[in-house]
Design an enzyme around this catalytic site. Structure first.
Site, PDB file in Angstrom:
ATOM      1  CB  SER D 237     113.948  48.776  59.759  1.00  0.00           C
ATOM      2  OG  SER D 237     114.542  47.481  59.955  1.00  0.00           O
ATOM      3  CB  SER D 275     112.509  46.251  56.468  1.00  0.00           C
ATOM      4  OG  SER D 275     112.371  47.314  56.360  1.00  0.00           O
ATOM      5  CG  ASP D 277     109.775  48.689  56.883  1.00  0.00           C
ATOM      6  OD1 ASP D 277     110.606  49.668  56.901  1.00  0.00           O
ATOM      7  OD2 ASP D 277     109.650  47.783  55.901  1.00  0.00           O
TER       8      ASP D 277
END
Lengths: 349, 349, 349, 349
Positions: D237, D275, D277
């Site tokens: 992340s 992830s 983000d």
């Protein structure tokens, strides 16, 4: 497939010897490596005009299936993409995708709709969501003439073919400029495994955006590589279309489309505020044949998508030729020999 | 303003004596109560056709300002709204708004663009984001003829006027059906205070959706009120346009637009899966004159918007007349006398 | 299931004889009619406190499956919903859903996470997306004490059961107020066919919003029905959870969730600017067993969802009892006898 | 500011002589170059733990103003960001921003809320939207212990200071890994003109994502530069926070935040499916002092934001030291000497 220009033979990224990265290129290294995808172009080059239409045609929509799973990413919504909200609501693509010039987008959409309604598959259709993207080719074309219409739409659709794809100054890329150079149409593909099955992902792009070109990380600023002034797009933008045969649904394709937009940064896009940066991703896989794959299987598809999009973006520039527009405006082709020298110096090739 | 029909004189909700609720109606009880808003219609009624165009024209865009703050709500995205992504990205409306028939939406957008490019304000324009909404009038009109074009667009724009607004079977509402009855165009307005300043909010709607009509909560099902079969829209939808002179920005207008969609439930909409339910809200207030108001000031604007939208939706049905379409399909006007009786029985009037 | 109050026995909407509409109610007329759904409450009523936790527990997540398809609708995002972005990105629900009080939402989420990590199914888990919604019960509870914690979370989860569901002043509804009356927890369900298969949709709600109550369209304003001042929520909001066993995917459940928010208008919500209005919809159907259904099959599911949500919202008010909070603030129960009289007068019952 | 390690002195990108690009770095080349921004860290390094909290504190929220304009971009929503929906709905940030470890995010949010409610500015507050981001430091820290709590939150907030910012293995970056190397906290800033006024934009990042590092386009794969196995994050992340003093509103800051996510690709992120983000952008400019700037003024702010974010991402890796976690897992610092050699070979320095 690429028209040549004296002293400046156009190439694709692979021709320069740049490796493909983690995934192999497809046979043609084109979106047409995805089964059942055909590409057609209609180009208008004449007095003050450099414009056209590019058609991305999934055979599966020729009567067999009513829609394909699809997703959309609006990286920067300063554009006139036709078909956006329904594609997102239903996670579905009902028609081929056309790309064209900003001020012609609605007449192209109307002609496209007429073309489709005249086909046997749509003999009874009373609602349909054509998808037409655009970028602004007003730097190299008299955009206010809105010269693209039914003739070009029909030609692009009827001439759509499998096999190698013409790139550069062709179709919707006839008059676009990218990263200071003449841009246009580019394509690329990657082969990978998704959930244990061999799949292909391909991209085709219409490049018209600003920034500083990078190839494999090597900066290639137009300010340095060109003896002349870099071209400045009028309302810069990028349309990206991604196709795959992976077993993914509309929501997952939305995630794929996001990565396609992210990939623009990999080649140096600056996502200027006036840019319409969109990616549409669709799958030709029939959900009736199983799927969707588990979410965990998507990372390789994301990575391969970004690689294919970045290479397609670069190909659009490498294959485009110097083009002159109205009032003496010129967008220069990137000098391939300098590119080759710089890539070699950086150890990329 | 409403054309009459023997034995079934059309009325507006206020004519029936239904109170306006928490906020007073504007002078005309129409979107034209908002300063500088003009409305124009072009209708096509002939052999098999009941269709048209409705134009919502903010004077401020006639050269003085390049855009107005605006927001969009996509309640259900099964529609072909032109201009969606740029309006959302920029929180701005660059042109008047047109409403029309689904399969004509692109040729209307193209004609609209041509019309605008020919105006002095756009003599140099090379990019512009026209906004055109649509619903499907295929139940009462031969939609595949795509009969709406430049002539209707020009007429609607040129005839746009302040003052009372024609409702019912007019313009983009010529061939639409709603809640089992003939629907069409409706409008209403409310006067309120936003952040201490007296403001107006007005709505205009193109109704074409399914469900069971409620007026002031009183159910008025077409199955009961009509001797004949209720009309069934082909691809039902609703376009809502909200205008105000409150000092709100694009993000806040997105919140206003959400409420406009929510208000559809207040009159019995069922938001069917094939419905394109959109609301666009814009403000004629010039940000250069201050604002935006504090968020806390928005609740009254939200409430007034919902009241105006609900009344506009009802007005579209009350003012519409029985209309016959192709192949003997008929959408019946709601019987006003029965409405009156039921509202009286419920103590609403 | 409903605690009684002298002279004001609480009822559910069905007890009053209001018909269910187009779809039949489920056996219990509760979200627990959906197979494998259990509901648990922990309530805190003491000196200055009226607060708690409500748990919606899908059995399928007890080790058998890692997630369920799910969708989220953010009607008005003025709230602190925990778990929103991941639920939307993946179209998946990984945990039961808890509802609680605004200022306790993070400690509830933390306790919930601890509870889950201690279960065998999560012995190795290092990432998990708990979903916890909230509304602000500060009118009737000393919200700044943040009194809800691990003990209540554990109790709600461990006591979660199938069967009838306690409504009104219980769990996360202990201290909420709605539409001027004491609100709280409500539930309802509908049975329908989706794509040819008999399915159930159920809703459970935590009501804390402003507006003017309508039941079956009949206005029942607190200003009229109560001898005392209506209750004014501090930061009004509504959390809606919809469960079904229909074969729908995450994107489709997002569409279902949208309708759940729209349904609030059907009972008179005003969607005030400070309201956190969210709906989460999930399906217990295992995609491995087929699906998703065609988009065309969704309209009945949408309609049944709105009916169930509206009835759940009404039930939360009908079953709630007069409650006194700090500093003498009181939210009064809606007087059932007046409701009955008005519904009868309107011909609804 | 950077702790040293024998034989491997840590540096920042500027120390290596890499030029700043189109815009100059701020005085400190840190987010603290933006007026009124303070940064605080609390780090936990002990038996099996490498974790912590980082606080981004805008002074303006210390009682003077209730909120700052803010925008959010969800690049990939596989994360547990607290505060997302309200920030988006209102375009506003009500509190400082904390970053921490995934499984501690809710107890950090709860402690944060407690901290805030105890301040004079929130003596009467009954609703508040704390914003807390996270990435998963489970590779280098025993994340299931959920060791971060009130003590760390208080320390980070109370120690927050202007001036140089500690980077690398500190605060929320104590245990994160990025691009195969030890990652952590990084920061950078740029000075530019927005609408004719000199402004600063600064970024601070918590890096924990996969991909192949590029610095100024030069590939620096961990597989090549490290003698040992690259580190593999558990649930990768990236949290990005962007601050500016430009006169921009919430919608415009959403556009800024989008660019911050795009910039991850510039340093080689692969945006893996697991992830989280996110980018949050906020402005300390008081709207009461004018603005927002015209949309056309945003392109330089976008470009400077991407440059600052890319440099902050790189700084987080360059300044981080080799760190050992539980069960012998190690994330190695990037070897600065090799970086220097490769950048020199490529002509970047």
């Amino acid at each position: 497939m690429t028209p040549s220009q004296p002293g400046n033979p156009r190439v694709r990224l692979g021709d320069l010897g740049v490796p493909s990265g983690m995934f192999a290129r497809g046979t043609l290294n084109a979106i047409t490596d995805v089964p059942g995808i055909r590409i057609g172009h209609a180009s208008l080059h004449d007095d003050g005009l450099n414009t056209g239409v590019t058609a991305i045609v999934p055979d599966a929509l020729d009567g067999r299936r009513r829609s394909l799973p699809a997703g959309l990413s609006v990286g920067n919504g300063y554009g006139k993409l036709v078909g956006a909200t329904q594609l997102q609501e239903l996670g579905a693509l009902e028609t081929p995708i056309l790309l064209t010039s900003t001020l012609s987008v609605f007449r192209v959409a109307d002609a496209f709709l007429g073309h489709l309604l005249a086909t046997p598959a749509h003999a009874e259709t009373t609602t349909l969501n054509p998808v037409v993207g655009e970028t602004n080719d007003g730097f190299l074309s008299d955009i206010r003439r809105r010269a693209v219409g039914a003739a070009q739409v029909d030609h692009a659709l009827r001439s759509a073919a499998t096999g190698p794809v013409a790139e550069g100054c062709v179709g919707a890329g006839a008059g676009t400029v990218a990263l200071g150079y003449k841009g246009g149409i580019g394509t690329a593909s990657r082969v990978l495994h998704v959930g244990g099955t061999r799949r292909t992902v391909g991209a085709i792009v219409q490049t018209n955006f600003s920034g500083t070109l990078r190839i494999a990380g090597v900066p290639l600023p137009a300010e340095e590589l060109l003896a002349q002034d870099p071209a400045a797009p009028v309302g810069n933008s990028c349309m990206i279309v991604v196709a795959t045969d992976a077993a993914v649904d509309g929501r997952q394709l939305g995630r794929v489309a996001n990565r396609a937009v992210f990939a623009m940064r990999g080649v140096g896009a600056d996502y200027a505020q006036g840019s319409g940066d969109y990616a549409i991703a669709f799958s030709v896989h029939d959900p009736a044949d199983g799927g969707p794959v588990a979410e965990e299987a998507l990372s390789p598809l994301f990575a391969a998508t970004m690689d294919a999009v970045e290479e397609a973006l670069v190909n659009s520039v490498l294959t485009a030729q110097t083009t002159e527009g109205p009032e003496g405006r010129i967008a220069h082709a990137i000098p391939i020999d300098v590119v080759r020298t710089r890539l070699a110096a950086a150890g990329v090739i």
